[in-house]
Write an enzyme that holds these catalytic residues in place. Structure first.
Site, short mmCIF file in Angstrom:
data_model
loop_
_atom_site.label_atom_id
_atom_site.label_comp_id
_atom_site.label_asym_id
_atom_site.label_seq_id
_atom_site.Cartn_x
_atom_site.Cartn_y
_atom_site.Cartn_z
N GLY A 93 0.81 -1.22 0.00
CA GLY A 93 0.00 0.00 0.00
C GLY A 93 0.84 1.26 0.00
NE ARG A 94 3.99 2.23 5.15
CZ ARG A 94 4.39 2.79 6.27
NH1 ARG A 94 4.69 4.06 6.29
NH2 ARG A 94 4.47 2.07 7.36
CE LYS A 114 7.83 0.11 5.97
NZ LYS A 114 8.32 -0.89 6.95
CG ASP A 126 -0.19 9.02 3.76
OD1 ASP A 126 0.31 7.87 3.85
OD2 ASP A 126 0.15 9.96 4.50
NE ARG A 177 11.39 -3.91 3.27
CZ ARG A 177 10.19 -3.96 3.90
NH1 ARG A 177 10.10 -3.64 5.17
NH2 ARG A 177 9.12 -4.33 3.25
NE ARG A 184 5.23 -8.99 1.75
CZ ARG A 184 5.55 -7.91 2.46
NH1 ARG A 184 5.16 -7.83 3.69
NH2 ARG A 184 6.22 -6.93 1.91
CG ASP A 253 0.76 -8.71 6.73
OD1 ASP A 253 0.19 -9.23 7.69
OD2 ASP A 253 1.04 -7.50 6.69
CG ASN A 254 4.36 -7.57 8.89
OD1 ASN A 254 4.39 -7.16 7.73
ND2 ASN A 254 3.75 -6.91 9.86
CG ASP A 263 6.63 -4.43 8.00
OD1 ASP A 263 6.88 -3.25 8.26
OD2 ASP A 263 5.70 -4.79 7.26
P1 AMP Z 1 2.44 -2.99 8.02
O1 AMP Z 1 1.76 -2.72 9.32
O2 AMP Z 1 3.54 -2.01 7.68
O3 AMP Z 1 2.88 -4.40 7.87
O4 AMP Z 1 1.34 -2.72 6.88
C1 AMP Z 1 0.14 -3.45 6.80
C2 AMP Z 1 -0.60 -3.04 5.54
O5 AMP Z 1 -0.97 -1.65 5.60
C3 AMP Z 1 0.18 -3.21 4.26
O6 AMP Z 1 -0.72 -3.60 3.26
C4 AMP Z 1 0.71 -1.82 4.01
O7 AMP Z 1 1.02 -1.60 2.65
C5 AMP Z 1 -0.45 -0.95 4.46
N1 AMP Z 1 -0.02 0.41 4.86
C6 AMP Z 1 0.69 0.77 5.95
N2 AMP Z 1 0.89 2.10 5.98
C7 AMP Z 1 0.30 2.62 4.88
C8 AMP Z 1 0.15 3.94 4.32
N3 AMP Z 1 0.65 5.01 4.92
N4 AMP Z 1 -0.54 4.05 3.15
C9 AMP Z 1 -1.07 2.98 2.54
N5 AMP Z 1 -0.96 1.73 2.99
C10 AMP Z 1 -0.30 1.53 4.15
MG MG Z 2 4.04 -5.36 6.58
#
Ligand code: AMP
Ligand code: MG
Length: 486
Positions: A93-94, A114, A126, A177, A184, A253-254, A263
């Protein structure tokens, strides 16, 4: 978007072999990119010239604003169990996978950005990341690498010149990264939920080739893949436990197929020994507390096994029985790796029986917990005790009678102080120092982050003048809380 003139030799294996999991995408432009941190040593390992990375084309590569020849930047699709609940569509997502590089040792490594802006997987987010959390991942992942724990690496952090809106307005950044891949457990979950067994087989074959090539020639390659991931994750989590690392968000997913830590969000190093240690603001139930990590890893691997069932046997019951049997290897492997690691932390020679070493360890943990002894400094002080100076460990303890009694039994086994010093770090990224350094960096001063990285890059070598990096947080630092998705 431009193509760089410097040749950064990329491939696009993931994008071409698994197009169903890849959405070709481009990063948001960075209006005023500025390199905050660059990992020269890692760049060189990847066959990249650090000076070229600092030049405009290199900065373009690190922000995704210039696509090198051979690369096809994509957002990767994956699913995942988050705090036990299944989310069928997460994905990058980012973040973007730029492509793969072949490093100096001939290994394929992902370059992943990232904080590169919104993607089709962003949902309400965002797509951005702030300077502080990206530098935090840089510091902690490099510390883990220096401690010998398998991990993704940080190649660099570039400030974008864009603002990121959180509770306050923060400067934005992109983290470059490097990972042996971004496959995953959640990648397999995403594919399994499509019901497309041929795609699942292609994903599994891709994973075998990249991470566990010996499985290809095993009698049952997919079972061998599963067992290789079980072993890699058992080893990984054992290493986390030995250094006092709390990952904080062990969602499926992590969890990587490679066995690398990935992550660095709400993670933290434990200071005073506490099996229930949890730092993440959202982990109210303590699901991902220090002591739960092995059991959670096993739970995640059970979810991985479920995705592989169609490849394990034609009959569902047979496949389940095989998976259960293979998952049984986790506890055995974890105990072996953890036991060997604890033995080294205690400096015990090979002649000491496993049960004796484990018993001494358990008794020591009671003492450490009872006296709120700092995990890192406690073991380092034991190394000094092995040289005959008991004062540092006694100075950290409350129950001196029990401690002295334990020390006498341990000392009689002939602990090796040199082994202990190679095993027990002096320097970990202390939470209060990380926060202090990130606050300064967010305000524009990177000196403290650079100094911290210099210290933690040699965690086992005690150096004069660095006493403050080995000291636990001051009392007024209070209870430490970390945040996800920052
Ligand atoms: P994480 O907690 O970093 O493992 O992220 C979990 C999910 O949330 C993943 O699909 C990320 O891509 C999404 N995500 C985290 N932060 C953002 C952000 N600021 N904008 C869009 N997607 C996000
Ligand atoms: Mg993650």
């Amino acid at each position: 978007m431009t193509t760089t003139s410097v040749t950064f030799p990329f491939s696009n294996r993931f994008a071409t072999e698994l197009p169903e999991l890849a959405v070709a995408w481009q990063s948001e432009d960075a209006p005023d990119p500025r390199v905050l941190m660059l990992n020269d040593q890692l760049a060189t390992e990847l066959g990249l010239d650090p000076d070229a990375l600092r030049a405009p084309d290199g900065v373009g590569l690190l922000t995704g604003n210039a696509v090198p020849p051979g690369a096809t930047p994509v957002a990767q699709a994956y699913a995942g169990h988050q705090f036990g609940g299944y989310a069928p569509r997460l994905g990058d997502g980012r973040a973007l996978l730029i492509g793969e590089l072949t490093d100096r040792d001939g290994r394929l490594r992902d370059l992943h950005l990232k904080g590169a802006g919104r993607t089709p997987f962003s949902r309400g987010g965002d797509g951005r990341a702030a300077v502080g959390p990206m530098l935090r991942e840089y510091v902690v992942s490099e510390a883990m690498h220096a401690l010998g724990v398998p991990t993704t690496r940080a190649l660099g952090v570039v400030a974008t010149g864009r603002d990121v809106r959180r509770e306050t307005i923060l400067p934005g950044a992109v983290l470059a990264r490097v990972a042996s891949s971004h496959l995953r457990v959640g990648t397999f979950q995403y594919v399994a939920s499509t019901g497309d067994v041929e795609l699942l087989r292609r994903l599994a074959d891709h994973a075998i080739e990249r991470h566990h090539p010996a499985a290809a020639t095993a009698e049952h390659p997919y079972r061998a893949l599963f067992e290789a991931v079980v072993a890699a994750q058992a080893d990984l989590v054992a290493r986390w436990m030995l250094v006092g690392f709390v990952h904080g968000v062990m969602n499926t997913d992590n969890m990587t197929i490679s066995g690398e830590t990935i992550d660095y969000g709400p993670c933290a190093f434990m200071e005073a020994f506490d099996p229930q240690a949890v730092y993440s603001s959202i982990d109210v139930g303590g699901r991902y507390a220090y002591d739960n990590q092995p059991v959670i890893a096993e739970w995640n691997l059970a979810r991985f096994a479920e995705t592989l069932l169609p490849l394990l046997a034609d009959e569902q019951d047979t496949a389940v029985a095989l998976a259960v049997e293979s998952l049984g290897l986790f506890r055995e492997r974890y105990s072996t790796t953890y036991g060997a690691g604890l033995r080294s932390k205690l400096g015990l020679p090979a002649t000491v029986e496993d049960t004796v070493a484990a018993g001494l360890g358990a008794e020591l943990f009671d003492l450490l917990r009872g006296s709120h002894v700092d995990w890192t400094n406690g073991f380092r002080a034991l190394g000094t005790a092995a040289r005959g100076d008991y004062e540092p460990i006694r100075g950290l303890s409350v129950d001196l009678v029990a401690l002295d009694e334990w020390l006498a039994r341990w000392q009689a086994l002939g602990p090796d102080p040199a082994l202990m010093d190679r095993t027990n770090p002096v320097y970990i990224p202390r939470n209060h120092l990380v926060e202090e350094a990130l606050d300064a960096a967010t305000a524009g001063d990177l000196d403290a982050v650079q100094r911290l990285v210099d210290v933690i890059e040699q965690p086992f070598e005690e150096r004069p003048g660095l006493e403050r990096y080995a000291a636990p947080a001051p009392q007024d630092f209070g209870r430490y809380t970390t945040y996800c998705g920052t």
